[in-house]
Motif scaffolding. Structure first.
Motif, PDB file in Angstrom:
ATOM      1  N   ALA A  17      -5.103   0.604  -4.561  1.00 55.52           N
ATOM      2  CA  ALA A  17      -5.359  -0.835  -4.627  1.00 55.52           C
ATOM      3  C   ALA A  17      -4.238  -1.577  -3.920  1.00 55.52           C
ATOM      4  CB  ALA A  17      -5.457  -1.286  -6.084  1.00 55.52           C
ATOM      5  N   ASN A  18      -4.499  -2.845  -3.606  1.00 50.27           N
ATOM      6  CA  ASN A  18      -3.487  -3.728  -3.023  1.00 50.27           C
ATOM      7  C   ASN A  18      -2.991  -3.210  -1.673  1.00 50.27           C
ATOM      8  OD1 ASN A  18      -3.811  -5.196  -5.415  1.00 50.27           O
ATOM      9  ND2 ASN A  18      -2.145  -4.106  -6.424  1.00 50.27           N
ATOM     10  N   LEU A  19      -1.658  -3.217  -1.468  1.00 44.17           N
ATOM     11  CA  LEU A  19      -1.106  -2.714  -0.218  1.00 44.17           C
ATOM     12  C   LEU A  19      -1.412  -1.236  -0.048  1.00 44.17           C
ATOM     13  CD1 LEU A  19       2.396  -4.455  -0.275  1.00 44.17           C
ATOM     14  CD2 LEU A  19       0.557  -4.917   1.354  1.00 44.17           C
ATOM     15  N   ASN A  20      -1.261  -0.756   1.163  1.00 50.65           N
ATOM     16  CA  ASN A  20      -1.550   0.653   1.427  1.00 50.65           C
ATOM     17  C   ASN A  20      -0.794   1.580   0.492  1.00 50.65           C
ATOM     18  OD1 ASN A  20      -1.736   0.349   5.071  1.00 50.65           O
ATOM     19  ND2 ASN A  20      -3.267  -0.012   3.509  1.00 50.65           N
ATOM     20  N   SER A  21      -1.482   2.599   0.017  1.00 51.79           N
ATOM     21  CA  SER A  21      -0.809   3.724  -0.620  1.00 51.79           C
ATOM     22  C   SER A  21      -0.104   4.490   0.489  1.00 51.79           C
ATOM     23  CB  SER A  21      -1.820   4.632  -1.318  1.00 51.79           C
ATOM     24  OG  SER A  21      -2.472   3.942  -2.357  1.00 51.79           O
ATOM     25  N   THR A  22       1.158   4.834   0.271  1.00 46.01           N
ATOM     26  CA  THR A  22       1.915   5.506   1.328  1.00 46.01           C
ATOM     27  C   THR A  22       2.592   6.768   0.816  1.00 46.01           C
ATOM     28  OG1 THR A  22       3.958   4.251   0.908  1.00 46.01           O
ATOM     29  CG2 THR A  22       2.387   3.316   2.497  1.00 46.01           C
ATOM     30  N   VAL A  23       2.866   7.664   1.748  1.00 44.53           N
ATOM     31  CA  VAL A  23       3.665   8.854   1.455  1.00 44.53           C
ATOM     32  C   VAL A  23       4.703   8.989   2.564  1.00 44.53           C
ATOM     33  CG1 VAL A  23       2.039  10.402   2.636  1.00 44.53           C
ATOM     34  CG2 VAL A  23       3.629  11.335   0.938  1.00 44.53           C
ATOM     35  N   SER A  24       5.926   9.323   2.168  1.00 43.14           N
ATOM     36  CA  SER A  24       7.016   9.491   3.125  1.00 43.14           C
ATOM     37  C   SER A  24       7.577  10.901   3.015  1.00 43.14           C
ATOM     38  CB  SER A  24       8.132   8.475   2.853  1.00 43.14           C
ATOM     39  OG  SER A  24       7.652   7.154   2.910  1.00 43.14           O
ATOM     40  N   PHE A  25       7.884  11.483   4.156  1.00 45.17           N
ATOM     41  CA  PHE A  25       8.487  12.812   4.208  1.00 45.17           C
ATOM     42  C   PHE A  25       9.815  12.722   4.956  1.00 45.17           C
ATOM     43  CE2 PHE A  25       3.843  13.457   4.278  1.00 45.17           C
ATOM     44  CZ  PHE A  25       3.676  14.280   3.170  1.00 45.17           C
ATOM     45  N   SER A  26      10.866  13.331   4.407  1.00 40.43           N
ATOM     46  CA  SER A  26      12.171  13.290   5.060  1.00 40.43           C
ATOM     47  C   SER A  26      12.291  14.321   6.173  1.00 40.43           C
ATOM     48  CB  SER A  26      13.291  13.513   4.037  1.00 40.43           C
ATOM     49  OG  SER A  26      13.218  14.824   3.484  1.00 40.43           O
TER      50      SER A  26
END
Length: 283
Positions: free
Chosen positions: A70-79
């Motif tokens: 919901a709302n802003l994009n769901s995000t995933v970050s990888f280092s």
């Protein structure tokens, strides 16, 4: 009396302007950080609840691109770079979009993460990785939309998306062995020139053991190719020599630093070395 009324009115108006009503968010924000092997993974998303509504095939239509949350994009970050279904996903932050179907989901990692919902204009070039996964029927009901990092090993994990009685699981692998071996080799190879230089600089600046400072700066210089010794290493050695009382040695080293600084066109070090040589040459 008018002044009192005016003051009271101003105070009330100021309070109304600054007051903020706080109520629970319909889809609370959530941030999850998980280390997989040696890779940091962060998921940032909002969590809607079903609230008695049928979800997949209804609230979330089959066959249509879904914001996956919901709302802003769901995000995933990888280092670090990861691999998903044979395709490398470069380290960084990605929006998670999906196209749910009854028998198959498409999961998309999208480079543009600043959308409210789905992008107004879909750009296939921003879809860094697209992969198909089979939905898993759950025995228990998941009331609140959930993204998790599970099934963690040294080399892999799964990004799990669950809601209602459906879950999809995207496996990704991480470069743990490569990173670990690089760390081991670097550590066992011993200190670098920069490490020795930093140690020498510390001893000098803290008025510590100048003999040790000279030993370390000499090791830093020795680890560089003779023709490419940094002028700042030579400058530091000259300062240490001067502090040890070896003015002649300091001058010779400063001349080497001066020549290297002139070659690099570094005016600051040219001036510092020139000034020091003049000072140490005084009888």
């Amino acid at each position: 009396m008018k002044k009192i009324i005016f003051v009271l009115t101003s105070v009330i108006a100021s309070y109304v302007l600054n007051a903020q009503v706080k109520t629970p968010a319909p889809s609370p924000h959530c941030t999850l950080t998980q280390v997989v092997g040696l890779t940091d993974v962060t998921v940032d998303y909002s969590r809607p609840s079903a609230k008695g509504r049928p979800v997949f095939g209804d609230l979330v239509p089959f066959g249509k691109l879904w914001r996956t949350g919901a709302n802003l994009n769901s995000t995933v970050s990888f280092s670090e770079d990861v691999v998903i279904n044979g395709t490398t996903l470069k380290k960084g932050k990605y929006a998670i979009f999906t196209t749910p179907k009854a028998d198959m989901w498409e999961v998309i990692f999208y480079t543009d993460t600043d959308n409210w919902g789905t992008p107004e204009n879909w750009d296939v070039n921003k879809a860094a990785v697209m992969t198909n996964v089979d939905p898993i029927a759950l025995n228990n009901n998941v009331e609140t939309f959930t993204i998790g990092i599970n099934n963690i090993t040294n080399d892999s994990a799964t990004l799990d998306i669950s809601w209602e009685k459906t879950m999809v699981s995207v496996k990704f692998t991480v470069p743990t062995n490569k990173a670990a071996m690089a760390s081991i080799e670097k550590t066992l190879a011993g200190p670098t020139a920069g490490d020795y230089f930093s140690a020498a600089q510390y001893f000098y600046n803290s008025n510590g053991d100048m003999a040790k400072a000279l030993e370390y700066v000499n090791k830093a210089i020795a680890l560089n190719k003779q023709e490419s010794v940094p002028f700042w290493h030579l400058r530091q050695k000259s300062l240490i020599q001067a502090k040890l009382g070896d003015k002649a040695g300091a001058i010779e080293t400063a001349k080497l630093s001066l020549a290297a600084a002139e070659k690099a066109k570094n005016a600051d070090y040219v001036k510092m070395n020139t000034d020091s040589i003049k000072e140490w040459s005084k009888k």
